[in-house]
Design an enzyme around this catalytic site. Structure first.
Site, PDB file in Angstrom:
ATOM      1  N   TYR A 150       0.863  -1.183   0.000  1.00 10.05           N
ATOM      2  CA  TYR A 150       0.000   0.000   0.000  1.00 10.05           C
ATOM      3  C   TYR A 150       0.899   1.232   0.000  1.00 10.05           C
ATOM      4  O   TYR A 150       2.079   1.128  -0.347  1.00 10.05           O
ATOM      5  CB  TYR A 150      -0.901  -0.121   1.257  1.00 10.05           C
ATOM      6  N   ARG A 185      -6.352  10.304 -10.835  1.00 11.74           N
ATOM      7  CA  ARG A 185      -5.722  10.963  -9.677  1.00 11.74           C
ATOM      8  C   ARG A 185      -5.200   9.870  -8.756  1.00 11.74           C
ATOM      9  O   ARG A 185      -5.834   9.527  -7.761  1.00 11.74           O
ATOM     10  CB  ARG A 185      -6.750  11.874  -8.987  1.00 11.74           C
ATOM     11  N   LYS A 219      -5.842  -2.045  -2.794  1.00 10.70           N
ATOM     12  CA  LYS A 219      -6.971  -1.815  -1.876  1.00 10.70           C
ATOM     13  C   LYS A 219      -7.691  -3.138  -1.599  1.00 10.70           C
ATOM     14  O   LYS A 219      -8.110  -3.408  -0.484  1.00 10.70           O
ATOM     15  CB  LYS A 219      -7.961  -0.812  -2.483  1.00 10.70           C
ATOM     16  N   GLU A 261     -12.352   4.777  -6.571  1.00 10.37           N
ATOM     17  CA  GLU A 261     -11.045   5.081  -5.990  1.00 10.37           C
ATOM     18  C   GLU A 261     -10.194   5.894  -6.963  1.00 10.37           C
ATOM     19  O   GLU A 261     -10.040   5.516  -8.132  1.00 10.37           O
ATOM     20  CB  GLU A 261     -10.332   3.751  -5.666  1.00 10.37           C
ATOM     21  N   ASP A 262      -9.685   6.980  -6.485  1.00  8.21           N
ATOM     22  CA  ASP A 262      -8.701   7.780  -7.222  1.00  8.21           C
ATOM     23  C   ASP A 262      -9.176   8.236  -8.598  1.00  8.21           C
ATOM     24  O   ASP A 262      -8.422   8.237  -9.576  1.00  8.21           O
ATOM     25  CB  ASP A 262      -7.346   7.048  -7.279  1.00  8.21           C
ATOM     26  N   ASP A 265     -14.154   6.125  -1.631  1.00  4.47           N
ATOM     27  CA  ASP A 265     -13.192   6.010  -0.541  1.00  4.47           C
ATOM     28  C   ASP A 265     -12.478   7.336  -0.267  1.00  4.47           C
ATOM     29  O   ASP A 265     -12.217   7.686   0.885  1.00  4.47           O
ATOM     30  CB  ASP A 265     -12.180   4.930  -0.952  1.00  4.47           C
ATOM     31  N   ASP A 266     -12.153   8.068  -1.321  1.00  2.00           N
ATOM     32  CA  ASP A 266     -11.391   9.311  -1.143  1.00  2.00           C
ATOM     33  C   ASP A 266     -12.233  10.398  -0.490  1.00  2.00           C
ATOM     34  O   ASP A 266     -11.729  11.193   0.295  1.00  2.00           O
ATOM     35  CB  ASP A 266     -10.853   9.785  -2.502  1.00  2.00           C
ATOM     36  N   ASN A 289      -0.676  11.535   0.062  1.00  2.00           N
ATOM     37  CA  ASN A 289       0.123  10.344  -0.234  1.00  2.00           C
ATOM     38  C   ASN A 289       0.753  10.464  -1.610  1.00  2.00           C
ATOM     39  O   ASN A 289       0.222  11.180  -2.452  1.00  2.00           O
ATOM     40  CB  ASN A 289      -0.786   9.099  -0.221  1.00  2.00           C
TER      41      ASN A 289
HETATM   42  N1  LIG Z   1      -4.804   9.789   3.919  1.00  2.00           N
HETATM   43  C1  LIG Z   1      -5.793   9.329   3.194  1.00  2.00           C
HETATM   44  O1  LIG Z   1      -6.478   8.373   3.563  1.00  2.00           O
HETATM   45  C2  LIG Z   1      -6.108   9.977   1.893  1.00  2.00           C
HETATM   46  C3  LIG Z   1      -5.262  10.867   1.329  1.00  2.00           C
HETATM   47  N2  LIG Z   1      -5.574  11.455   0.139  1.00  2.00           N
HETATM   48  C4  LIG Z   1      -4.575  12.329  -0.446  1.00  2.00           C
HETATM   49  O2  LIG Z   1      -5.060  13.633  -0.515  1.00  2.00           O
HETATM   50  C5  LIG Z   1      -4.489  14.288  -1.622  1.00  2.00           C
HETATM   51  C6  LIG Z   1      -5.568  15.032  -2.368  1.00  2.00           C
HETATM   52  O3  LIG Z   1      -6.522  14.137  -2.849  1.00  2.00           O
HETATM   53  P1  LIG Z   1      -7.921  14.668  -3.420  1.00  2.00           P
HETATM   54  O4  LIG Z   1      -8.606  15.510  -2.442  1.00  2.00           O
HETATM   55  O5  LIG Z   1      -8.625  13.515  -3.968  1.00  2.00           O
HETATM   56  O6  LIG Z   1      -7.399  15.569  -4.639  1.00  2.00           O
HETATM   57  P2  LIG Z   1      -8.151  16.725  -5.381  1.00  2.00           P
HETATM   58  O7  LIG Z   1      -7.434  16.906  -6.667  1.00  2.00           O
HETATM   59  O8  LIG Z   1      -9.598  16.486  -5.398  1.00  2.00           O
HETATM   60  O9  LIG Z   1      -7.891  18.008  -4.464  1.00  2.00           O
HETATM   61  C7  LIG Z   1      -6.669  18.639  -4.297  1.00  2.00           C
HETATM   62  C8  LIG Z   1      -6.903  19.992  -3.697  1.00  2.00           C
HETATM   63  O10 LIG Z   1      -5.640  20.549  -3.350  1.00  2.00           O
HETATM   64  C9  LIG Z   1      -5.567  21.871  -3.877  1.00  2.00           C
HETATM   65  N3  LIG Z   1      -4.174  22.212  -4.155  1.00  2.00           N
HETATM   66  C10 LIG Z   1      -3.352  21.673  -5.054  1.00  2.00           C
HETATM   67  N4  LIG Z   1      -2.141  22.261  -4.990  1.00  2.00           N
HETATM   68  C11 LIG Z   1      -2.218  23.199  -4.025  1.00  2.00           C
HETATM   69  C12 LIG Z   1      -1.310  24.139  -3.500  1.00  2.00           C
HETATM   70  N5  LIG Z   1      -0.050  24.216  -3.948  1.00  2.00           N
HETATM   71  N6  LIG Z   1      -1.736  24.961  -2.523  1.00  2.00           N
HETATM   72  C13 LIG Z   1      -3.002  24.875  -2.077  1.00  2.00           C
HETATM   73  N7  LIG Z   1      -3.903  23.989  -2.513  1.00  2.00           N
HETATM   74  C14 LIG Z   1      -3.511  23.162  -3.494  1.00  2.00           C
HETATM   75  C15 LIG Z   1      -6.404  21.848  -5.141  1.00  2.00           C
HETATM   76  O11 LIG Z   1      -6.743  23.173  -5.444  1.00  2.00           O
HETATM   77  P3  LIG Z   1      -7.654  23.590  -6.704  1.00  2.00           P
HETATM   78  O12 LIG Z   1      -9.010  23.080  -6.378  1.00  2.00           O
HETATM   79  O13 LIG Z   1      -7.568  25.064  -6.728  1.00  2.00           O
HETATM   80  O14 LIG Z   1      -7.053  22.921  -7.887  1.00  2.00           O
HETATM   81  C16 LIG Z   1      -7.568  20.991  -4.659  1.00  2.00           C
HETATM   82  O15 LIG Z   1      -8.499  21.753  -3.963  1.00  2.00           O
HETATM   83  C17 LIG Z   1      -3.757  13.221  -2.427  1.00  2.00           C
HETATM   84  O16 LIG Z   1      -2.388  13.314  -2.191  1.00  2.00           O
HETATM   85  C18 LIG Z   1      -4.261  11.932  -1.861  1.00  2.00           C
HETATM   86  O17 LIG Z   1      -3.259  10.937  -1.868  1.00  2.00           O
HETATM   87  C19 LIG Z   1      -6.750  11.224  -0.503  1.00  2.00           C
HETATM   88  C20 LIG Z   1      -7.629  10.337   0.013  1.00  2.00           C
HETATM   89  C21 LIG Z   1      -7.357   9.598   1.221  1.00  2.00           C
HETATM   90  C1  LIG Z   2      -5.274   6.666   0.587  1.00  2.00           C
HETATM   91  C2  LIG Z   2      -5.963   7.055  -0.609  1.00  2.00           C
HETATM   92  O1  LIG Z   2      -7.032   6.573  -0.912  1.00  2.00           O
HETATM   93  C3  LIG Z   2      -5.375   8.053  -1.474  1.00  2.00           C
HETATM   94  O2  LIG Z   2      -4.339   8.606  -1.136  1.00  2.00           O
HETATM   95  O3  LIG Z   2      -5.954   8.300  -2.524  1.00  2.00           O
HETATM   96 MG   LIG Z   3      -7.574   6.909  -2.902  1.00  2.00          MG
END
Ligand SMILES: NC(=O)C1=CN([C@@H]2O[C@H](COP(=O)(O)OP(=O)(O)OC[C@H]3O[C@@H](n4cnc5c(N)ncnc54)[C@H](OP(=O)(O)O)[C@@H]3O)[C@@H](O)[C@H]2O)C=CC1
Ligand SMILES: CC(=O)C(=O)O
Ligand SMILES: [Mg+2]
Length: 591
Positions: free
Chosen positions: A139, A192, A210, A282-283, A305-306, A447
């Site tokens: 993972y 993503r 997963k 997912e993603d 999941d996200d 991540n």
């Molecule tokens: N720990 C866990 O269990 C999980 C972790 N994650 C992690 O979270 C991260 C984001 O995932 P997700 O929400 O799906 O992605 P999205 O693409 O949906 O969202 C990313 C967000 O970050 C913003 N962003 C990007 N770059 C910057 C920056 N330099 N400064 C400020 N804001 C910024 C984007 O802004 P804008 O909207 O303006 O483009 C957007 O709002 C990934 O790395 C993923 O691995 C996700 C799911 C689960």
């Molecule tokens: C953990 C997870 O689902 C992610 O980083 O997208």
């Molecule tokens: Mg994910």
């Protein structure tokens, strides 16, 4: 001369075969398979019952050297194995020794995937018994690197690939999968992948990883799990130029072409597997993820999941952390860096829980939560240009265009990173959090490790050891001023396996937000005093199967309460029932 004799015996001479298309024949090639030229058709014969050599090659039934003397006799294995009989425990010890010798995590990943293809039960036994050690391999973070290199790692199908080429034939494609009774599908379109961006078809590593956790952590049978990658192309220029890329070599389909393929997929899944198969998105990129969830949430058993799993795990961590930082949920203020799937999903579930606790409308509780995206703080003057999922977070405030200024302006007690961009919680940001909070709660969720908003070391040193810290990818314990801090792993892996198990055991037909709250509550309740004393806000993964059973029980109980469960009568003790349903990887005895 000898060659010519052989060819005459086989009914062909070298002269009959076009030298360019000849592929070489074997002695006594009864079906003509080995000496057929490339343009002659052959039939791919196989056996239907595994015994002898094919039993050893069947990962689901292979037991390696653990076949007993009797099994070696009855299943035609004599001579195919060296004489020693090695128990599963001894095999496990041997495998762990060899995996530990690899220095490079990707080598460990490859070794584990090869084991899964060779001997499925041994693979799961390793994963279950050594979950803390092997989770970072199968993972995050290693799975991220595996996806980046998935094209060269690909050897055998680990799941289904459904591309635009399969449009109109998706039901047939589903029927090509060897298993009929599927309970959970994890599907991605690869746009993503973690915080690594668009990896196209190579995103397959994520559903595969997963679902390995669904089995190891949640006890779902491996044969009931189906990884799927939908390939609509990729916008990753590097992949498009890579001659070894395994996916469709075209830019991503969008609009109607995209939604038609997804609709055909969703309909085919329901037609083939019925209404009670869990479909975990997912993603996906956020421009599709929210829409798919809303569109299919009322007709299918879907779970993102996200958006949802992450929300449930983060809420659990925050609720548990209250024991360390004090106050009630509604006494705190939250600032997110990142307002996408994870950020707004978490924000909404926290606001919902606050609203339930304080009996005030969610429109009010949202005001305790602020988000920053790539353009700065989300404020009401930006409302018209915001994507729909950001609009509820546009509160009245003057524009602020960077995180540090937002931290200083909002003075949050909790800082959450969900941006996908590494090292964005700078020294100044962490020090600012420490300047007005006795115990700042800092969660760097992105991540893999390279994208984490800060490291554990940065969080602890920047706050003189006062921070409560958790991250999406694991960090090693860190010693500061003679005290060892154990960072928590705030990752949806705590939730989705138990959540999915809860849906399956109750025969749920839809996911409801209250089930996410129920899962979150079960997880938060598993953090012990001993964990808190070490600064942890999540229980260790080593207990995850017990934790998953509790999560499953809470989710199932909620499904029954909401009238969404179809498995009747309701088992009295849902925790015991969940435990009794879990897959065990111990070798079976063959008759
Ligand atoms: N720990 C866990 O269990 C999980 C972790 N994650 C992690 O979270 C991260 C984001 O995932 P997700 O929400 O799906 O992605 P999205 O693409 O949906 O969202 C990313 C967000 O970050 C913003 N962003 C990007 N770059 C910057 C920056 N330099 N400064 C400020 N804001 C910024 C984007 O802004 P804008 O909207 O303006 O483009 C957007 O709002 C990934 O790395 C993923 O691995 C996700 C799911 C689960
Ligand atoms: C953990 C997870 O689902 C992610 O980083 O997208
Ligand atoms: Mg994910």
């Amino acid at each position: 001369m000898e060659n010519t004799m052989k060819e005459m015996r086989d009914g062909a001479s070298v002269l009959d075969i076009d030298p360019k298309s000849a592929v070489g024949g074997g002695v006594e090639d009864v079906y003509g398979e080995d000496r057929a030229s490339e343009d002659q058709f052959v039939t791919p014969w196989t056996f239907s019952v595994a015994s002898g050599y094919s039993l050893l090659r069947d990962p689901r039934h292979n037991k390696g050297l653990a076949f007993t003397e009797r099994e070696r006799d009855t299943h035609y294995l004599r001579g195919l194995l060296p004489p020693a009989v090695l128990s599963q425990d001894l095999q496990e010890k041997k495998l762990m020794n060899s995996i530990r010798q690899y220095q490079v995590p990707l080598q460990k990943y490859i070794a584990l995937m090869e084991l899964e293809e060779r001997n499925e039960r041994l693979f799961y036994k390793l994963l279950i018994d050594h979950v803390e050690e092997l989770l970072p391999v199968v993972y995050t973070p290693t799975v991220g690197e595996a996806c980046q290199k998935y094209g060269s790692l690909f050897k055998r199908p680990q799941g289904l690939y459904i591309s635009l080429k399969e449009k109109g034939k998706i039901l047939e494609v589903l029927r090509n999968w060897p298993e009929r009774s599927i309970q959970v599908i994890v599907v991605t379109d690869g746009e993503r992948i973690l915080g690594l961006g668009d990896l196209g078809c190579q995103g397959m590593g994520i559903p595969v990883g997963k679902l390995a956790l669904y089995t190891a952590l949640g006890g779902l049978r491996p044969s009931a799990c189906l990884p799927i990658t939908i390939d609509v192309g990729t916008n990753n220029e590097q992949l498009l130029k890579d001659e070894f890329y395994i996916g469709l070599r075209q830019r991503r389909a969008t609009g109607q072409e995209y939604s038609e393929l997804l609709h055909e997929f969703m309909s085919a899944v329901k037609q083939n597997y019925g209404e009670k198969v869990v479909i975990q998105f997912e993603d996906f990129a956020n421009h599709n993820a929210f829409e798919l969830l809303a569109k299919y949430g009322t007709t299918h058993l879907v779970f993102n999941d996200d958006i949802q799993g992450t929300a449930s795990v983060v809420l659990a961590g925050v609720v548990a952390a209250l024991k360390l930082i004090g106050g009630k949920l509604a006494d705190h203020s939250f600032l997110f860096l990142g307002a996408g799937e994870a950020g707004t999903g978490i924000a909404e579930l926290i606001a919902l829980e606050m609203s339930k606790q304080t009996k005030s409308p969610v429109e009010e509780t949202r005001k305790k939560i602020w988000l920053v995206d790539s353009k700065g703080l989300i404020v009401s003057t930006r409302k018209d240009s915001l994507q729909h999922f950001k609009k509820p977070w546009a509160h009245g405030h003057e524009p602020v265009n960077n995180l540090l200024d937002a931290v200083k302006a909002i003075k949050p007690t909790v800082l959450i990173g969900s941006s996908g961009v590494g090292r964005t919680f700078t020294k100044e940001v962490i020090e600012a959090m420490a300047s007005f909070n006795e115990k700042p709660l800092i969660m760097a969720l992105s991540n893999p490790t390279s994208q984490s908003e800060c490291t554990a070391e940065e969080a602890y040193t920047g706050t003189q050891g006062r921070a409560i810290f958790a991250s999406g990818s694991p960090f090693d314990p860190f010693e500061y001023n003679g005290k060892v801090f154990i960072p928590g792993q705030s990752n949806n892996a705590y939730i989705f396996p138990g959540f999915g198990l809860g849906l399956v055991i109750s025969g749920a037909i839809r996911v409801h937000d209250d089930m996410l709250l129920a899962a979150s509550e079960a997880l938060a309740g598993q953090v012990t005093k001993e964990n808190f004393d070490k600064g942890m806000i999540y229980p260790p993964f080593s207990n995850i199967r017990k934790i998953s059973a509790k999560i499953a029980a809470n989710v199932a109980a909620k499904a029954y309460e909401l009238g969404l469960a179809t498995r009747l009568p309701r088992p009295e003790n849902l925790v015991k029932y969940a435990e009794s349903c879990m897959y065990s990887p111990v070798y079976r005895t063959y008759r």
